[in-house]
Design a protein around this motif. Structure first.
Motif, PDB file in Angstrom:
ATOM      1  N   LEU A  17       0.341  -0.908   0.317  1.00 34.26           N
ATOM      2  CA  LEU A  17       0.039   0.100   0.111  1.00 34.26           C
ATOM      3  C   LEU A  17       0.996   1.335  -0.166  1.00 34.26           C
ATOM      4  CD1 LEU A  17      -2.851  -0.919   2.495  1.00 34.26           C
ATOM      5  CD2 LEU A  17      -2.543  -0.884  -0.191  1.00 34.26           C
ATOM      6  N   LEU A  18       1.981   1.353   0.185  1.00 36.17           N
ATOM      7  CA  LEU A  18       2.933   2.228   0.985  1.00 36.17           C
ATOM      8  C   LEU A  18       2.891   2.625  -0.824  1.00 36.17           C
ATOM      9  CD1 LEU A  18       4.421   2.077   3.807  1.00 36.17           C
ATOM     10  CD2 LEU A  18       2.905   3.972   3.526  1.00 36.17           C
ATOM     11  N   GLY A  29       4.189   5.789   6.788  1.00 34.03           N
ATOM     12  CA  GLY A  29       2.908   5.596   7.487  1.00 34.03           C
ATOM     13  C   GLY A  29       2.416   5.278   8.678  1.00 34.03           C
ATOM     14  N   VAL A  30       1.334   6.204   9.227  1.00 26.97           N
ATOM     15  CA  VAL A  30       0.469   5.180   9.978  1.00 26.97           C
ATOM     16  C   VAL A  30      -0.202   4.784  10.761  1.00 26.97           C
ATOM     17  CG1 VAL A  30      -0.013   6.902  12.255  1.00 26.97           C
ATOM     18  CG2 VAL A  30       1.337   8.023  10.754  1.00 26.97           C
ATOM     19  N   VAL A  31      -0.321   3.624  11.388  1.00 31.51           N
ATOM     20  CA  VAL A  31      -1.069   2.561  11.342  1.00 31.51           C
ATOM     21  C   VAL A  31      -2.631   2.796  12.333  1.00 31.51           C
ATOM     22  CG1 VAL A  31      -1.504   0.072  12.469  1.00 31.51           C
ATOM     23  CG2 VAL A  31       0.603   0.540  11.622  1.00 31.51           C
ATOM     24  N   THR A  32      -3.480   2.883  11.756  1.00 27.97           N
ATOM     25  CA  THR A  32      -5.235   2.774  12.074  1.00 27.97           C
ATOM     26  C   THR A  32      -5.322   1.976  13.384  1.00 27.97           C
ATOM     27  OG1 THR A  32      -5.872   1.793  10.469  1.00 27.97           O
ATOM     28  CG2 THR A  32      -5.924   4.486  10.158  1.00 27.97           C
ATOM     29  N   ARG A  37       2.019  13.393  13.478  1.00 35.05           N
ATOM     30  CA  ARG A  37       2.981  14.697  13.778  1.00 35.05           C
ATOM     31  C   ARG A  37       4.901  14.508  13.621  1.00 35.05           C
ATOM     32  NH1 ARG A  37      -0.685  16.074  17.686  1.00 35.05           N
ATOM     33  NH2 ARG A  37       0.922  15.712  19.280  1.00 35.05           N
ATOM     34  N   ALA A  38       5.262  13.587  13.696  1.00 32.80           N
ATOM     35  CA  ALA A  38       6.700  12.831  13.990  1.00 32.80           C
ATOM     36  C   ALA A  38       7.106  12.580  12.503  1.00 32.80           C
ATOM     37  CB  ALA A  38       6.914  12.333  14.773  1.00 32.80           C
ATOM     38  N   CYS A  39       6.128  11.990  11.796  1.00 37.05           N
ATOM     39  CA  CYS A  39       6.267  12.077  10.358  1.00 37.05           C
ATOM     40  C   CYS A  39       5.843  12.798   9.489  1.00 37.05           C
ATOM     41  CB  CYS A  39       5.303  10.575  10.069  1.00 37.05           C
ATOM     42  SG  CYS A  39       5.691   8.561  10.831  1.00 37.05           S
ATOM     43  N   GLU A  40       4.924  13.715   9.758  1.00 39.82           N
ATOM     44  CA  GLU A  40       5.334  14.782   8.946  1.00 39.82           C
ATOM     45  C   GLU A  40       6.012  16.081   8.935  1.00 39.82           C
ATOM     46  OE1 GLU A  40       0.229  15.236   9.582  1.00 39.82           O
ATOM     47  OE2 GLU A  40       1.493  16.286  10.641  1.00 39.82           O
ATOM     48  N   PRO A  67       2.151  11.644   5.319  1.00 37.61           N
ATOM     49  CA  PRO A  67       2.580   9.914   5.942  1.00 37.61           C
ATOM     50  C   PRO A  67       1.155   9.713   5.289  1.00 37.61           C
ATOM     51  CG  PRO A  67       2.215  11.672   7.687  1.00 37.61           C
ATOM     52  CD  PRO A  67       2.282  12.032   6.543  1.00 37.61           C
ATOM     53  N   LEU A  68       0.980   8.132   4.858  1.00 43.05           N
ATOM     54  CA  LEU A  68      -0.305   6.981   4.695  1.00 43.05           C
ATOM     55  C   LEU A  68      -0.852   6.830   6.161  1.00 43.05           C
ATOM     56  CD1 LEU A  68      -1.819   6.242   2.344  1.00 43.05           C
ATOM     57  CD2 LEU A  68      -0.844   4.350   2.231  1.00 43.05           C
ATOM     58  N   GLU A  69      -1.993   6.959   6.364  1.00 43.73           N
ATOM     59  CA  GLU A  69      -3.019   6.123   7.106  1.00 43.73           C
ATOM     60  C   GLU A  69      -3.634   4.996   6.626  1.00 43.73           C
ATOM     61  OE1 GLU A  69      -4.013   7.740  10.535  1.00 43.73           O
ATOM     62  OE2 GLU A  69      -3.530   9.831  10.146  1.00 43.73           O
TER      63      GLU A  69
END
Ligand SMILES: [Zn+2]
Length: 408
Positions: A190-191, A199-202, A333-336, A342-344
């Motif tokens: 997906l990424l 990616g940030v995991v939901t 926020r860290a990823c940004e 970043p992809l959720e």
């Protein structure tokens, strides 16, 4: 040594020429834990282990409060790759080294954990170390109850030469952390498809496993007319297709039949009995329940039409684990700071974070897997994406230390 070099070094442990075999409490897996403990000690971290073989490396800082933890696992599936699990452990170690080198004062300790036995590659139960730590699995009782294919129990393997690490302090009373952040390769496409590097995991998908038994009538493949048969494999084939259809119809879910046992499995005999296993997953538990209902309904219908009794049994049920909203926001926020968007995304694979999520606020971040390959020798993540993952995790740990209250 950077994260890439350390992963390459670990990849030599258990290398078979066609992937890596590093099952829990085997010599290569012991060597991997040993190397992690040595690297962590050399980095000035305090290293301890608990009674199931989890290894904790702690960066002391600030108040004597519950730490913020990160981690993953060092064991592999049979023929596995160099990144699944190992990246989360080594990337965590590296993140702690950078935070220490940065010199900013910490409000509390930070910890990286190598969880024992995440893969069910030796003992028939995944996430052994993290589930024991979270007290979801009764330990030490479980140690005697589960055994590998050769009949060696978990407890005996733990006491054996490739069990607990020599010379590492054993501790019983590890406190639950204040929060947990796991870094992992995505293990899917997906990424890459979205051209996203973080990616940030939901949520981590919940899972049901079904055992389906189809009873037909074995007979001579040359003499039994087609209209006089009860072919268990033909009925099983319809079940396999019904499973595929169910996941499509229900949506936002996946379902797989990856294991069949055909009896007598002879070229010249009509199959008399088939047992198969269904694996269904979604971050929405209701969808997984719906797939089970579809499979049961299809089973009843196919049995009636074909005259082959079909029994469906639920053998494993794991609820989905939504990630903590506040921790997700911290990680995002860290990823940004490093990528604009970043992809959720959900995690279809299970992780130690599932167990930690049951007891403390938990989040996960992903880096891309090239081609989506995982659990195979071809598993790979670009070195610059490994580097980005470490940076993002270091930023997330520092932000969590800054933002989360010391009192829980
Ligand atoms: Zn993993």
């Amino acid at each position: 040594m950077n994260v890439h070099a350390r992963l390459a070094d670990l990849a030599t442990l258990g290398a078979t020429g066609d992937g890596i075999d590093r099952a829990l409490f085997t010599p290569p897996e012991y060597a991997a834990r040993r190397r992690f403990a040595d690297w962590a000690e050399a980095a000035g971290l305090s290293v301890e282990q608990d009674r199931v073989g989890n290894v904790f490396a702690r960066l002391i800082g600030g108040a004597d409060a519950p730490p913020i933890q990160c981690g993953s696992h060092l064991d592999t599936v049979k023929g596995g790759g160099a990144y699944d699990g190992a990246f989360g452990v080594i990337g965590g170690l590296e993140a702690l080294e950078r935070i220490a080198a940065g010199g900013d004062a910490l409000r509390r300790p930070l910890e990286v954990v190598a969880w024992a036995g995440e893969e069910a590659s030796r003992f028939p139960l995944g996430c052994l170390g993290s589930s024991a730590f979270a007290r979801l699995t009764p330990y030490p009782q479980i140690g005697a109850l589960i055994a590998d294919d050769d009949g060696e129990s978990f407890a005996d393997a733990l006491d054996g030469p490739s069990g607990l690490l020599d010379g590492v302090r054993l501790r019983d009373d590890f406190p639950a952390p204040a929060a947990y952040i796991e870094l992992h390769i995505e293990q899917g496409p997906l990424l890459e498809r979205a051209a996203a590097r973080l990616g940030v995991v939901t949520a981590i998908a919940g899972q049901r496993r079904l055992r389906v038994e189809i009873v037909g009538r074995a007979g001579h493949a040359g003499t039994i007319p087609m209209d006089g048969r009860a072919d268990a494999l033909c009925a099983a084939s319809e079940i396999v297709l019904a499973v595929e259809r169910a996941a499509h119809d229900v949506g936002e879910s996946v379902a797989t039949v990856g294991w069949l046992d055909v009896a007598p499995n002879q070229t010249n005999i009509v199959p008399g009995r088939v047992v198969l296993r269904v694996d269904a997953r979604s971050v929405d538990d209701e969808r997984v329940a719906e797939i089970e209902r579809c499979v049961r309904a299809a089973g009843a219908q196919i049995a009636a039409v074909r005259g082959t009794p079909i029994g469906v049994q639920l053998i494993e049920l794991r609820a989905a684990a939504p990630m903590d909203a506040r921790m997700r926001a911290i990680v995002r926020r860290a990823c940004e700071r490093f990528v604009p968007e970043p992809l959720e995304l959900p995690s279809g694979a299970g992780h130690d974070a599932m167990c930690l999520a049951q007891i403390v606020p938990t989040a996960m971040l992903f880096v891309p897997s090239i081609g989506g390959h995982s659990h195979v020798a071809a598993e790979k993540t670009a070195p610059q994406d490994l580097e980005l993952g470490v940076e993002a995790r270091a930023a997330a740990l520092a932000a969590a230390d800054h933002e989360l209250p010391l009192e829980r």
